[in-house]
Design a protein around this motif. Structure first.
Motif, PDB file in Angstrom:
ATOM      1  N   ALA A   9      -1.838  12.732  -8.270  1.00 49.58           N
ATOM      2  CA  ALA A   9      -2.994  13.559  -7.913  1.00 49.58           C
ATOM      3  C   ALA A   9      -2.783  14.979  -8.411  1.00 49.58           C
ATOM      4  CB  ALA A   9      -3.227  13.545  -6.415  1.00 49.58           C
ATOM      5  N   ALA A  10      -3.855  15.763  -8.354  1.00 42.36           N
ATOM      6  CA  ALA A  10      -3.818  17.106  -8.936  1.00 42.36           C
ATOM      7  C   ALA A  10      -2.939  18.066  -8.150  1.00 42.36           C
ATOM      8  CB  ALA A  10      -5.239  17.654  -9.057  1.00 42.36           C
ATOM      9  N   HIS A  11      -3.106  18.098  -6.830  1.00 42.41           N
ATOM     10  CA  HIS A  11      -2.428  19.115  -6.017  1.00 42.41           C
ATOM     11  C   HIS A  11      -1.586  18.485  -4.928  1.00 42.41           C
ATOM     12  CE1 HIS A  11      -6.595  20.446  -7.187  1.00 42.41           C
ATOM     13  NE2 HIS A  11      -5.826  21.253  -7.896  1.00 42.41           N
ATOM     14  N   PRO A  12      -0.463  19.170  -4.570  1.00 46.45           N
ATOM     15  CA  PRO A  12       0.290  18.677  -3.421  1.00 46.45           C
ATOM     16  C   PRO A  12      -0.669  18.663  -2.223  1.00 46.45           C
ATOM     17  CG  PRO A  12       1.388  20.600  -4.416  1.00 46.45           C
ATOM     18  CD  PRO A  12       0.064  20.459  -5.082  1.00 46.45           C
ATOM     19  N   ASP A  13      -0.681  17.649  -1.476  1.00 44.51           N
ATOM     20  CA  ASP A  13      -1.509  17.316  -0.295  1.00 44.51           C
ATOM     21  C   ASP A  13      -2.701  16.420  -0.617  1.00 44.51           C
ATOM     22  OD1 ASP A  13      -3.862  18.903  -0.796  1.00 44.51           O
ATOM     23  OD2 ASP A  13      -3.277  20.479   0.587  1.00 44.51           O
ATOM     24  N   ASP A  14      -3.081  16.286  -1.884  1.00 40.29           N
ATOM     25  CA  ASP A  14      -4.190  15.381  -2.242  1.00 40.29           C
ATOM     26  C   ASP A  14      -3.840  13.936  -1.899  1.00 40.29           C
ATOM     27  OD1 ASP A  14      -5.572  17.519  -3.305  1.00 40.29           O
ATOM     28  OD2 ASP A  14      -5.337  16.935  -5.403  1.00 40.29           O
ATOM     29  N   VAL A  15      -2.620  13.529  -2.236  1.00 39.38           N
ATOM     30  CA  VAL A  15      -2.216  12.144  -2.001  1.00 39.38           C
ATOM     31  C   VAL A  15      -2.175  11.851  -0.499  1.00 39.38           C
ATOM     32  CG1 VAL A  15      -0.194  10.616  -2.105  1.00 39.38           C
ATOM     33  CG2 VAL A  15      -0.999  11.760  -4.170  1.00 39.38           C
ATOM     34  N   GLU A  16      -1.630  12.803   0.271  1.00 42.29           N
ATOM     35  CA  GLU A  16      -1.561  12.613   1.723  1.00 42.29           C
ATOM     36  C   GLU A  16      -2.953  12.376   2.294  1.00 42.29           C
ATOM     37  OE1 GLU A  16       0.063  14.821   0.019  1.00 42.29           O
ATOM     38  OE2 GLU A  16       2.163  14.757   0.630  1.00 42.29           O
ATOM     39  N   LEU A  17      -3.928  13.140   1.788  1.00 41.90           N
ATOM     40  CA  LEU A  17      -5.283  13.074   2.326  1.00 41.90           C
ATOM     41  C   LEU A  17      -6.039  11.815   1.916  1.00 41.90           C
ATOM     42  CD1 LEU A  17      -6.225  16.820   1.782  1.00 41.90           C
ATOM     43  CD2 LEU A  17      -6.350  15.648   3.982  1.00 41.90           C
ATOM     44  N   THR A  18      -5.682  11.243   0.773  1.00 39.47           N
ATOM     45  CA  THR A  18      -6.463  10.089   0.311  1.00 39.47           C
ATOM     46  C   THR A  18      -5.770   8.751   0.533  1.00 39.47           C
ATOM     47  OG1 THR A  18      -5.578  10.364  -1.928  1.00 39.47           O
ATOM     48  CG2 THR A  18      -7.714  11.391  -1.470  1.00 39.47           C
ATOM     49  N   CYS A  19      -4.454   8.674   0.300  1.00 32.55           N
ATOM     50  CA  CYS A  19      -3.815   7.363   0.390  1.00 32.55           C
ATOM     51  C   CYS A  19      -2.432   7.427   1.027  1.00 32.55           C
ATOM     52  CB  CYS A  19      -3.738   6.702  -0.991  1.00 32.55           C
ATOM     53  SG  CYS A  19      -2.819   7.650  -2.203  1.00 32.55           S
ATOM     54  N   GLY A  20      -2.189   8.458   1.840  1.00 39.96           N
ATOM     55  CA  GLY A  20      -0.882   8.609   2.489  1.00 39.96           C
ATOM     56  C   GLY A  20      -0.527   7.443   3.397  1.00 39.96           C
ATOM     57  N   GLY A  21      -1.507   6.933   4.116  1.00 40.70           N
ATOM     58  CA  GLY A  21      -1.253   5.818   5.033  1.00 40.70           C
ATOM     59  C   GLY A  21      -0.844   4.556   4.282  1.00 40.70           C
ATOM     60  N   THR A  22      -1.490   4.332   3.160  1.00 39.66           N
ATOM     61  CA  THR A  22      -1.189   3.141   2.349  1.00 39.66           C
ATOM     62  C   THR A  22       0.213   3.245   1.742  1.00 39.66           C
ATOM     63  OG1 THR A  22      -3.528   2.889   1.874  1.00 39.66           O
ATOM     64  CG2 THR A  22      -1.997   1.765   0.386  1.00 39.66           C
ATOM     65  N   LEU A  23       0.565   4.446   1.262  1.00 40.08           N
ATOM     66  CA  LEU A  23       1.922   4.633   0.706  1.00 40.08           C
ATOM     67  C   LEU A  23       2.971   4.350   1.776  1.00 40.08           C
ATOM     68  CD1 LEU A  23       1.934   7.811  -1.564  1.00 40.08           C
ATOM     69  CD2 LEU A  23       1.942   5.413  -2.258  1.00 40.08           C
ATOM     70  N   LEU A  24       2.731   4.869   2.980  1.00 39.46           N
ATOM     71  CA  LEU A  24       3.679   4.651   4.073  1.00 39.46           C
ATOM     72  C   LEU A  24       3.759   3.163   4.420  1.00 39.46           C
ATOM     73  CD1 LEU A  24       5.553   5.554   6.345  1.00 39.46           C
ATOM     74  CD2 LEU A  24       3.541   6.239   7.671  1.00 39.46           C
ATOM     75  N   LYS A  25       2.620   2.508   4.444  1.00 46.88           N
ATOM     76  CA  LYS A  25       2.595   1.076   4.755  1.00 46.88           C
ATOM     77  C   LYS A  25       3.394   0.279   3.723  1.00 46.88           C
ATOM     78  CE  LYS A  25      -0.538  -2.540   6.234  1.00 46.88           C
ATOM     79  NZ  LYS A  25      -1.867  -2.813   6.772  1.00 46.88           N
ATOM     80  N   MET A  26       3.223   0.628   2.459  1.00 51.09           N
ATOM     81  CA  MET A  26       3.962  -0.067   1.394  1.00 51.09           C
ATOM     82  C   MET A  26       5.463   0.189   1.529  1.00 51.09           C
ATOM     83  SD  MET A  26       1.974  -1.917  -0.439  1.00 51.09           S
ATOM     84  CE  MET A  26       2.758  -2.209  -2.031  1.00 51.09           C
ATOM     85  N   ALA A  27       5.836   1.445   1.828  1.00 53.84           N
ATOM     86  CA  ALA A  27       7.262   1.772   2.000  1.00 53.84           C
ATOM     87  C   ALA A  27       7.837   0.961   3.162  1.00 53.84           C
ATOM     88  CB  ALA A  27       7.443   3.260   2.232  1.00 53.84           C
ATOM     89  N   GLU A  28       7.058   0.825   4.222  1.00 51.47           N
ATOM     90  CA  GLU A  28       7.533   0.063   5.382  1.00 51.47           C
ATOM     91  C   GLU A  28       7.647  -1.430   5.100  1.00 51.47           C
ATOM     92  OE1 GLU A  28       6.492   2.924   9.103  1.00 51.47           O
ATOM     93  OE2 GLU A  28       4.900   1.566   8.472  1.00 51.47           O
ATOM     94  N   ARG A  29       6.930  -1.879   4.079  1.00 52.69           N
ATOM     95  CA  ARG A  29       7.061  -3.281   3.677  1.00 52.69           C
ATOM     96  C   ARG A  29       8.219  -3.468   2.702  1.00 52.69           C
ATOM     97  NH1 ARG A  29       2.089  -6.904   3.453  1.00 52.69           N
ATOM     98  NH2 ARG A  29       1.301  -6.548   5.535  1.00 52.69           N
ATOM     99  N   GLY A  30       8.929  -2.372   2.412  1.00 51.50           N
ATOM    100  CA  GLY A  30      10.121  -2.470   1.569  1.00 51.50           C
ATOM    101  C   GLY A  30       9.912  -2.144   0.111  1.00 51.50           C
ATOM    102  N   TYR A  31       8.720  -1.675  -0.238  1.00 46.17           N
ATOM    103  CA  TYR A  31       8.457  -1.364  -1.640  1.00 46.17           C
ATOM    104  C   TYR A  31       8.808   0.094  -1.948  1.00 46.17           C
ATOM    105  CZ  TYR A  31       5.529  -5.575  -1.598  1.00 46.17           C
ATOM    106  OH  TYR A  31       5.076  -6.851  -1.481  1.00 46.17           O
ATOM    107  N   PRO A  32       9.467   0.356  -3.082  1.00 44.28           N
ATOM    108  CA  PRO A  32       9.699   1.751  -3.463  1.00 44.28           C
ATOM    109  C   PRO A  32       8.400   2.417  -3.940  1.00 44.28           C
ATOM    110  CG  PRO A  32      10.708   0.264  -5.069  1.00 44.28           C
ATOM    111  CD  PRO A  32      10.081  -0.604  -4.015  1.00 44.28           C
ATOM    112  N   THR A  33       8.100   3.559  -3.353  1.00 41.83           N
ATOM    113  CA  THR A  33       6.853   4.252  -3.679  1.00 41.83           C
ATOM    114  C   THR A  33       7.157   5.663  -4.179  1.00 41.83           C
ATOM    115  OG1 THR A  33       6.673   5.150  -1.468  1.00 41.83           O
ATOM    116  CG2 THR A  33       5.608   3.032  -1.836  1.00 41.83           C
ATOM    117  N   GLY A  34       6.179   6.288  -4.826  1.00 40.90           N
ATOM    118  CA  GLY A  34       6.391   7.641  -5.325  1.00 40.90           C
ATOM    119  C   GLY A  34       5.093   8.427  -5.391  1.00 40.90           C
TER     120      GLY A  34
END
Ligand SMILES: [Zn+2]
Length: 238
Positions: A9-34
């Motif tokens: 995403a363009a700016h720090p905090d954009d990702v948190e606002l749009t897909c932060g929950g999904t990234l966390l969910k994927m990390a909790e399922r054991g997938y490496p995310t970035g």
């Protein structure tokens, strides 16, 4: 490194606002995310790039991402130039994400829609064998688009009910953006904290309700989705 999901995403905090929950969910399922922030957010009215970098690191920790980096594109001047696409392609070759999440291609802020194009074209270039760029040619399998915009029909929604409160904490980690110092309070704040909180809650509930859960995050993709078994189709029709 081999990431499963990379959100760009363009700016720090954009990702948190749009897909932060999904990234966390994927990390909790054991997938490496970035997360790759294209800019350091240096044009933001509040905070300094140093403060924002600390906030971004704190948010990354809450979202359990394995990797976070900044491409170093100038804030308010995100452009899909050959140079920025090559830089992005190099990162894609290094991280080799299977899925890349980009900003939705329609947006108010030019950095956001340019980030969408830059992201797509950078991923495309990364897969060209003959490209004069170090690293092994690699192209992500899946490109998804995330947005906090209303008024578009998502292709699918991820249930983030279990992740919502930690996503909220990750967003609030950007204290310089959302929690002005007391002396600043009389200034006009574009996203005052109470407004932001109410809006985040409303949007996540709105999308959650569309799939019959409490909180959701919407995504779009340009291709259709395949189904193997009608008996497994989720989301009630009537
Ligand atoms: Zn932004």
């Amino acid at each position: 490194m081999r990431l499963e999901v990379l959100a760009i995403a363009a700016h720090p905090d954009d990702v948190e606002l749009t897909c932060g929950g999904t990234l966390l969910k994927m990390a909790e399922r054991g997938y490496p995310t970035g997360i790759l922030d294209l800019t350091a957010g240096e044009m933001g009215t509040r905070g300094t790039p140093g403060i924002r970098a600390k906030e971004a690191a704190a948010a990354a920790k809450i979202l359990k991402v394995s990797w976070r980096g900044t491409l170093g594109v100038p804030d308010s001047d995100v452009q899909p130039t050959r140079e920025t696409k090559m830089r992005l392609a190099k990162v894609i070759r290094e991280l080799r994400p299977r899925t890349v999440i980009l900003p939705y291609w329609k947006a108010r802020h030019p950095d956001h829609y340019h980030a969408s194009t830059l992201g797509y074209e950078g991923c495309f270039l990364a897969g060209l064998q003959q490209l004069p760029l170090e690293g092994q040619a690699y192209r992500p399998f899946k490109i998804l688009y995330a947005t906090s915009f209303e008024g578009m029909a998502p292709t699918f929604i991820v249930d983030i009910t279990q992740q919502y409160h930690r996503r909220r904490r990750a967003i609030l980690a950007y204290g310089s953006q959302f929690r002005p110092a007391k002396s600043e309070k009389k200034q006009r704040v574009f996203l005052a904290i109470d407004q932001l909180d109410a809006r985040m809650d409303l949007m996540a509930r709105h999308y959650g309700q569309m799939i019959g859960v409490k909180y959701g995050e919407p995504f779009l993709q340009k291709e259709v989705m395949a189904v193997q078994d009608l008996a497994d189709l989720p989301v009630r029709s009537i």
